[in-house]
Scaffold this motif. Structure first.
Motif, PDB file in Angstrom:
ATOM      1  N   THR A  19      72.994  62.675  80.963  1.00  0.00           N
ATOM      2  CA  THR A  19      74.043  63.298  80.146  1.00  0.00           C
ATOM      3  C   THR A  19      73.513  64.279  79.118  1.00  0.00           C
ATOM      4  O   THR A  19      74.287  65.033  78.539  1.00  0.00           O
ATOM      5  CB  THR A  19      74.860  62.207  79.426  1.00  0.00           C
ATOM      6  OG1 THR A  19      73.973  61.412  78.643  1.00  0.00           O
ATOM      7  CG2 THR A  19      75.596  61.334  80.445  1.00  0.00           C
ATOM      8  N   LYS A  20      72.221  64.286  78.857  1.00  0.00           N
ATOM      9  CA  LYS A  20      71.618  65.216  77.894  1.00  0.00           C
ATOM     10  C   LYS A  20      70.464  65.938  78.556  1.00  0.00           C
ATOM     11  O   LYS A  20      69.898  65.461  79.539  1.00  0.00           O
ATOM     12  CB  LYS A  20      71.121  64.459  76.660  1.00  0.00           C
ATOM     13  CG  LYS A  20      72.224  63.783  75.868  1.00  0.00           C
ATOM     14  CD  LYS A  20      71.661  63.078  74.665  1.00  0.00           C
ATOM     15  CE  LYS A  20      72.785  62.361  73.926  1.00  0.00           C
ATOM     16  NZ  LYS A  20      72.280  61.609  72.806  1.00  0.00           N
ATOM     17  N   ALA A  21      70.105  67.093  78.009  1.00  0.00           N
ATOM     18  CA  ALA A  21      69.001  67.871  78.573  1.00  0.00           C
ATOM     19  C   ALA A  21      67.675  67.194  78.280  1.00  0.00           C
ATOM     20  O   ALA A  21      67.510  66.502  77.269  1.00  0.00           O
ATOM     21  CB  ALA A  21      69.016  69.285  77.989  1.00  0.00           C
ATOM     22  N   ASN A  22      66.714  67.384  79.191  1.00  0.00           N
ATOM     23  CA  ASN A  22      65.364  66.879  79.000  1.00  0.00           C
ATOM     24  C   ASN A  22      64.736  67.594  77.815  1.00  0.00           C
ATOM     25  O   ASN A  22      64.943  68.788  77.667  1.00  0.00           O
ATOM     26  CB  ASN A  22      64.564  67.139  80.283  1.00  0.00           C
ATOM     27  CG  ASN A  22      63.223  66.448  80.294  1.00  0.00           C
ATOM     28  OD1 ASN A  22      63.039  65.457  79.615  1.00  0.00           O
ATOM     29  ND2 ASN A  22      62.289  66.974  81.061  1.00  0.00           N
ATOM     30  N   PRO A  23      64.062  67.001  76.903  1.00  0.00           N
ATOM     31  CA  PRO A  23      63.504  65.654  76.855  1.00  0.00           C
ATOM     32  C   PRO A  23      64.361  64.693  76.043  1.00  0.00           C
ATOM     33  O   PRO A  23      63.872  63.672  75.595  1.00  0.00           O
ATOM     34  CB  PRO A  23      62.158  65.890  76.179  1.00  0.00           C
ATOM     35  CG  PRO A  23      62.421  66.955  75.175  1.00  0.00           C
ATOM     36  CD  PRO A  23      63.457  67.846  75.829  1.00  0.00           C
ATOM     37  N   ASN A  24      65.629  65.001  75.811  1.00  0.00           N
ATOM     38  CA  ASN A  24      66.487  64.184  74.948  1.00  0.00           C
ATOM     39  C   ASN A  24      67.205  63.063  75.690  1.00  0.00           C
ATOM     40  O   ASN A  24      68.120  62.449  75.146  1.00  0.00           O
ATOM     41  CB  ASN A  24      67.503  65.087  74.242  1.00  0.00           C
ATOM     42  CG  ASN A  24      66.822  66.136  73.389  1.00  0.00           C
ATOM     43  OD1 ASN A  24      65.829  65.847  72.729  1.00  0.00           O
ATOM     44  ND2 ASN A  24      67.328  67.360  73.414  1.00  0.00           N
ATOM     45  N   ALA A  25      66.825  62.795  76.938  1.00  0.00           N
ATOM     46  CA  ALA A  25      67.427  61.718  77.717  1.00  0.00           C
ATOM     47  C   ALA A  25      66.356  61.141  78.626  1.00  0.00           C
ATOM     48  O   ALA A  25      65.393  61.831  78.968  1.00  0.00           O
ATOM     49  CB  ALA A  25      68.588  62.273  78.543  1.00  0.00           C
ATOM     50  N   PRO A  26      66.504  59.894  79.031  1.00  0.00           N
ATOM     51  CA  PRO A  26      65.547  59.340  79.992  1.00  0.00           C
ATOM     52  C   PRO A  26      65.536  60.191  81.254  1.00  0.00           C
ATOM     53  O   PRO A  26      66.576  60.680  81.700  1.00  0.00           O
ATOM     54  CB  PRO A  26      66.084  57.941  80.289  1.00  0.00           C
ATOM     55  CG  PRO A  26      66.985  57.623  79.148  1.00  0.00           C
ATOM     56  CD  PRO A  26      67.535  58.932  78.654  1.00  0.00           C
TER      57      PRO A  26
END
Length: 184
Positions: A19-26
């Protein structure tokens, strides 16, 4: 995933939504070293397509637990009689599980089932009636007991009393019918 009521047979698919862009999500790991299995898909802008080959295989680790059902005792047969103190209990169970054999609820033997799901283990019988059951065991616990198999051990020699013909009788026939009683 059985704790969530999810049970499957054969292949299964897992959908991962970031649900969020990398690196802000697993992130989802990829295997770029092995041969591409052609089974990874991606959804971009509400459109599904096979993932590019150079990205490799998407990987989600899952532990697969197979349902383990009660074993079935195939030998000896229910209602059998034996004059041998030891019998070999044979049957079927889930492959590579521990199988515990019980006599009247008390564990009397253990063995491993084979890769083909069969087992065989020697069991010492008690004199009289024995009620044998089996349970399969894994690290997750034990199954319910199998259907019971009753085996009667009778090692006492019977006593016989011949009632006819009487002792010392003379018979003028080629065949004689002998009658009597069994005691014990």
């Amino acid at each position: 995933m059985s704790e969530h009521g999810i049970m499957v047979e054969g292949d299964f698919f897992i959908v991962y939504t970031q649900t969020k862009a990398n690196p802000n999500a697993p992130g989802l790991a990829t295997d770029e070293d092995g041969p591409n299995a052609g089974r990874s898909w991606q959804g971009v802008s509400d459109s599904w397509s096979q993932s590019p080959t150079e990205e490799g295989n998407y990987m989600i680790r899952a532990t697969v637990d197979y349902e383990v059902k009660e074993p079935v005792i195939t030998s000896p047969k229910d209602g059998a009689y034996s004059n041998q103190k030891e019998v070999t209990v044979e049957g079927t169970s889930a492959p590579t599980t521990k199988v515990d054999i019980f006599n009247k609820g008390e564990k009397v033997a253990s063995t491993d089932s084979t890769d083909k799901g069969t087992f065989a283990v020697p069991v010492t019988l008690s004199n009289g009636e024995n009620t044998l059951t089996a349970k399969a065991r894994t690290s997750q616990g034990s199954t319910e007991a199998s259907l019971p198999v009753k085996v009667k051990l009778d090692i006492a020699n019977p006593e016989l009393a011949i009632t006819s013909p009487t002792d010392g009788s003379k018979v003028n026939r080629e065949t004689v019918t002998v009658k009597g009683n069994r005691f014990g």
